[in-house]
Design a protein around this motif. Structure first.
Motif, short mmCIF file in Angstrom:
data_model
loop_
_atom_site.label_atom_id
_atom_site.label_comp_id
_atom_site.label_asym_id
_atom_site.label_seq_id
_atom_site.Cartn_x
_atom_site.Cartn_y
_atom_site.Cartn_z
N LEU A 132 -13.83 -6.50 -4.16
CA LEU A 132 -12.53 -6.97 -3.68
C LEU A 132 -12.35 -8.45 -3.97
O LEU A 132 -11.30 -8.88 -4.47
CB LEU A 132 -12.40 -6.72 -2.17
CG LEU A 132 -11.86 -5.38 -1.71
CD1 LEU A 132 -11.84 -5.32 -0.19
CD2 LEU A 132 -10.45 -5.15 -2.25
N SER A 184 -1.21 -10.81 6.64
CA SER A 184 -1.71 -9.88 5.64
C SER A 184 -1.56 -8.43 6.10
O SER A 184 -1.38 -7.53 5.27
CB SER A 184 -3.18 -10.17 5.33
OG SER A 184 -3.99 -10.05 6.49
N ALA A 214 -0.01 -4.58 4.54
CA ALA A 214 -0.81 -3.36 4.67
C ALA A 214 -0.03 -2.28 5.42
O ALA A 214 -0.07 -1.09 5.05
CB ALA A 214 -2.12 -3.66 5.40
N TRP A 228 -5.21 5.20 0.16
CA TRP A 228 -6.28 4.64 0.96
C TRP A 228 -7.35 4.02 0.08
O TRP A 228 -7.45 4.34 -1.10
CB TRP A 228 -6.95 5.73 1.82
CG TRP A 228 -6.00 6.55 2.63
CD1 TRP A 228 -5.55 7.81 2.33
CD2 TRP A 228 -5.36 6.17 3.84
NE1 TRP A 228 -4.68 8.24 3.29
CE2 TRP A 228 -4.54 7.25 4.25
CE3 TRP A 228 -5.40 5.03 4.64
CZ2 TRP A 228 -3.78 7.22 5.39
CZ3 TRP A 228 -4.64 5.00 5.79
CH2 TRP A 228 -3.84 6.08 6.16
N THR A 234 -5.98 -1.76 -0.88
CA THR A 234 -6.47 -2.99 -0.24
C THR A 234 -6.42 -4.15 -1.22
O THR A 234 -6.01 -5.27 -0.86
CB THR A 234 -7.90 -2.79 0.27
OG1 THR A 234 -7.95 -1.67 1.15
CG2 THR A 234 -8.38 -4.02 1.02
N LEU A 258 -4.09 -7.56 -0.80
CA LEU A 258 -4.72 -8.88 -0.71
C LEU A 258 -4.25 -9.80 -1.85
O LEU A 258 -4.06 -11.00 -1.63
CB LEU A 258 -6.24 -8.75 -0.73
CG LEU A 258 -6.86 -8.12 0.53
CD1 LEU A 258 -8.37 -8.01 0.38
CD2 LEU A 258 -6.51 -8.94 1.76
N ALA A 285 -6.44 -5.99 6.15
CA ALA A 285 -6.12 -5.04 5.08
C ALA A 285 -7.19 -3.96 4.91
O ALA A 285 -6.87 -2.77 4.87
CB ALA A 285 -5.88 -5.79 3.78
N PRO A 286 -8.49 -4.31 4.79
CA PRO A 286 -9.49 -3.24 4.66
C PRO A 286 -9.60 -2.37 5.90
O PRO A 286 -9.93 -1.19 5.80
CB PRO A 286 -10.79 -3.99 4.39
CG PRO A 286 -10.56 -5.39 4.81
CD PRO A 286 -9.10 -5.64 4.62
N LEU A 341 -6.34 0.01 5.66
CA LEU A 341 -6.22 0.85 4.47
C LEU A 341 -7.55 1.41 3.99
O LEU A 341 -7.55 2.39 3.23
CB LEU A 341 -5.58 0.05 3.32
CG LEU A 341 -4.17 -0.46 3.57
CD1 LEU A 341 -3.70 -1.34 2.42
CD2 LEU A 341 -3.20 0.70 3.78
N GLY A 342 -8.66 0.81 4.38
CA GLY A 342 -9.95 1.28 3.89
C GLY A 342 -10.81 1.97 4.91
O GLY A 342 -11.39 3.03 4.64
N THR A 368 -16.01 -2.92 4.43
CA THR A 368 -16.39 -4.23 3.92
C THR A 368 -17.26 -4.90 4.99
O THR A 368 -17.46 -4.36 6.08
CB THR A 368 -15.16 -5.10 3.64
OG1 THR A 368 -14.44 -5.32 4.87
CG2 THR A 368 -14.24 -4.43 2.63
N THR A 418 -15.19 -5.44 8.28
CA THR A 418 -14.94 -4.24 9.08
C THR A 418 -16.24 -3.68 9.64
O THR A 418 -16.26 -3.11 10.74
CB THR A 418 -14.24 -3.16 8.24
OG1 THR A 418 -15.04 -2.82 7.11
CG2 THR A 418 -12.89 -3.66 7.76
#
Length: 581
Positions: free
Chosen positions: A76, A118, A122, A154, A159, A163, A230-231, A234-235, A242, A245
């Protein structure tokens, strides 16, 4: 000790010496920044902490705890930095070095994305592209029969897009500032010598902006690797983790030691990147002295490409600013995602409880908890702005007045240390420090006080920089004259420094206010039911699938930030008028 003080002992002599004030400020800064970090290190070296190091770095769990998250984080960061440099560099070149029409408008449009939270982008992405993988409400396209693949709805790709859309304005600002220093005389001399445009680009322009490219790339990289919103939105729903997270997940599930180990790794990674950026830029000083600062800028004629490139820049700005806001607004008014632009209702804003919509929940302005979160957010922003600017002004005043001394240089380094610490790692450090009672100090976890302390430490560099910019314009002779007439340091600060610096202080304070109001990475670990803030409420509603409520709350945050930004603009105009008077 009393005798030492009364008889002019070392304590009294220290308090009366020139080193007393910078020493006190160094201690305050260390308490705010260094001590919490040392507490994390201390916990990570306990038996449980050492076991956590093994679990994270060298066990069957380490793949999911560290290696996959850090791989995703690095991918990322690298992709976001590359995308930001390409977009930001293109816009900076277009605005500064070409004859594109409406350059000022494009410049303003290019700086707006960084002012929008941010998680707003998202949430807008999820509102449009969410598919049926996780259940709940479908996004607009899926609800209208468009098949949305998982990779688009996703994970890593969305992400990355979000970003890049958020951080490219940061790269634009830095590159545009560097391009504005390119001397028109050198460019014209090269043209007269027969140099081609490619030769001018690679031989003159790029060497000048190389430090800005390096710094912009590293700062956007650091921002991406430490971003949580964002992660997480969406992640994390599809287990794309990440480091940020994963830290949140560890702390929330009670694996405190593992969370602290991951926080230390994230701090070291971010610090190494920024340190490398600083050393690389400082090692390329020759690039900044090739031309010096020219009195004017050479603008290249675009010919037939003027309007197509202008349209491309406007589309980019609209896609990253206006369209996400419109999508959030439409979603907050729509009963269902399939009718995003029809059958609007005000229920999610002012609707009563007990209806068929939203499982009977009331609109945000009829929900006492959400009304309370608005008040808490504004109170938090105002309190943090006051405390941060007060501490920042005192530190900046000490740095300016004691410039060149050992304590002054030490204080300057400590004051900017939080720039190397991602927000979520700073929150983890404060939990480690104040999560339990320390002597007479009770446990502060979940309290408003802990939020203020952590935010003050996290945002201190911005306040110090703002204070230094203002105080550098105030002659030390004024204070020296007051000191010779018997005025003490408190009186000099309140009656001389504050009145002269008040406009700059207010502008810096509003900027701090904006950052804490829209921040999610810092408050996500420090949030509790007694300290509800808007960003966390929006995040919780998004996690529960109530996208209309989440989007409406995000628009409230955005409105607060825009009002504060307008105040910043007005104050900056007043400050400029005062400086030119």
């Amino acid at each position: 000790m009393i005798g030492l003080v009364r008889q002019g002992g070392p304590v009294l002599r220290l308090l009366q010496s020139r080193s007393a004030i910078p020493l006190i400020m160094v201690c305050i800064t260390a308490i705010l920044v260094i001590v919490p970090l040392l507490r994390i290190v201390q916990i990570s070296l306990t038996p449980d902490g050492l076991e956590a190091w093994t679990d994270v770095t060298n066990s069957r769990l380490s793949t999911n705890l560290l290696w996959k998250p850090i791989t995703n984080t690095m991918i990322l960061g690298a992709c976001v930095a590359t995308g930001c440099l390409l977009l930001g560099g293109f816009l900076a070149w277009l605005v500064v070095l070409t004859d594109v029409p409406f350059r000022r408008f494009l410049g303003i449009l290019s700086t707006l994305p960084f002012m929008i939270p941010s998680f707003a982008a998202a949430l807008a992405w999820g509102t449009l592209f969410r598919n049926d993988r996780l259940g709940g409400q479908l996004g607009y396209f899926a609800a209208n029969g468009v098949s949305i693949p998982d990779w688009l709805a996703w994970g890593l790709f969305p992400t990355l897009i979000v970003l890049v859309a958020h951080y490219y304005s940061l790269a634009y600002t830095m590159i545009a500032a560097a391009l504005s220093s390119v001397s028109a005389d050198l460019v014209e001399s090269a043209e007269m010598a027969g140099a081609k445009k490619s030769r001018i680009l690679f031989g003159i322009i790029l060497p000048v902006v190389t430090p800005a490219l390096v710094a912009g790339g590293m700062l956007t990289f650091a921002g991406a690797v430490s971003n949580f919103a964002a992660p997480a939105l969406l992640g994390a729903p599809v287990r794309m983790q990440t480091l940020s997270t994963r830290i949140y997940g560890m702390v929330q599930t009670g694996n405190i030691e593992r969370g602290y180990v991951l926080a230390l790794i994230l701090i070291l990674a971010a610090a190494a990147l920024l340190f490398f950026s600083d050393r690389l830029v400082s090692g390329r000083k020759a690039f900044t002295t090739v031309t010096g600062k020219g009195a004017r800028t050479k603008r290249f004629a675009l010919g037939l490409w003027r309007w197509p490139l202008f349209a491309a820049a406007v589309i980019l700005g609209m896609m990253t600013t206006v369209i996400p806001v419109l999508v959030l607004f439409a979603s907050s008014m729509a009963e269902q995602s399939s009718g995003l632009f029809s059958n609007w209702t005000l229920h999610f804003w002012i609707g009563p409880a007990g209806t068929d919509l939203a499982q009977g929940q009331a609109g945000i302005f009829r929900d006492p908890i959400l009304i309370g979160s608005i008040m808490t957010t504004i109170r938090l922003g105002l309190t943090v702005a006051c405390t941060t600017m007060l501490v920042g002004l005192l530190i900046a005043h000490t740095i300016v007045r004691y410039k060149g001394t050992f304590l002054g240089n030490t204080l300057s380094q400590l004051a900017f240390l939080p720039l190397f610490i991602p927000s979520i790692a700073m929150a983890a450090a404060y939990i480690a420090m104040y999560g339990t009672s320390i002597g007479p100090i009770p446990a502060l976890y979940g309290t408003f006080t802990l939020l203020v302390l952590a935010a003050t430490a996290n945002l201190m560099p911005y306040a110090v920089q703002s204070g230094r910019a203002v105080l550098s314009q105030i002659s030390s002779d004024i204070e020296e004259s007051a000191r010779m007439t018997g005025a003490g340091p408190i009186r000099r600060m309140t009656e001389i420094v504050l009145p002269l610096a008040v406009r700059g202080i207010l502008a810096g304070g509003i900027l701090v206010f904006i950052k804490i109001v829209r921040d999610l990475s810092l408050v996500v670990l420090l949030f509790s039911s007694t300290t509800p803030v808007l960003s966390m409420m929006a995040f919780n509603y998004a996690g529960l699938g109530f996208m209309q409520f989440a989007n409406a709350i995000t628009l409230v945050i955005l409105a607060i930030c825009l009002v504060a930004s307008a105040l910043v603009y007005l104050l900056q105009n007043k400050i400029q008028g005062w400086k030119s008077a």
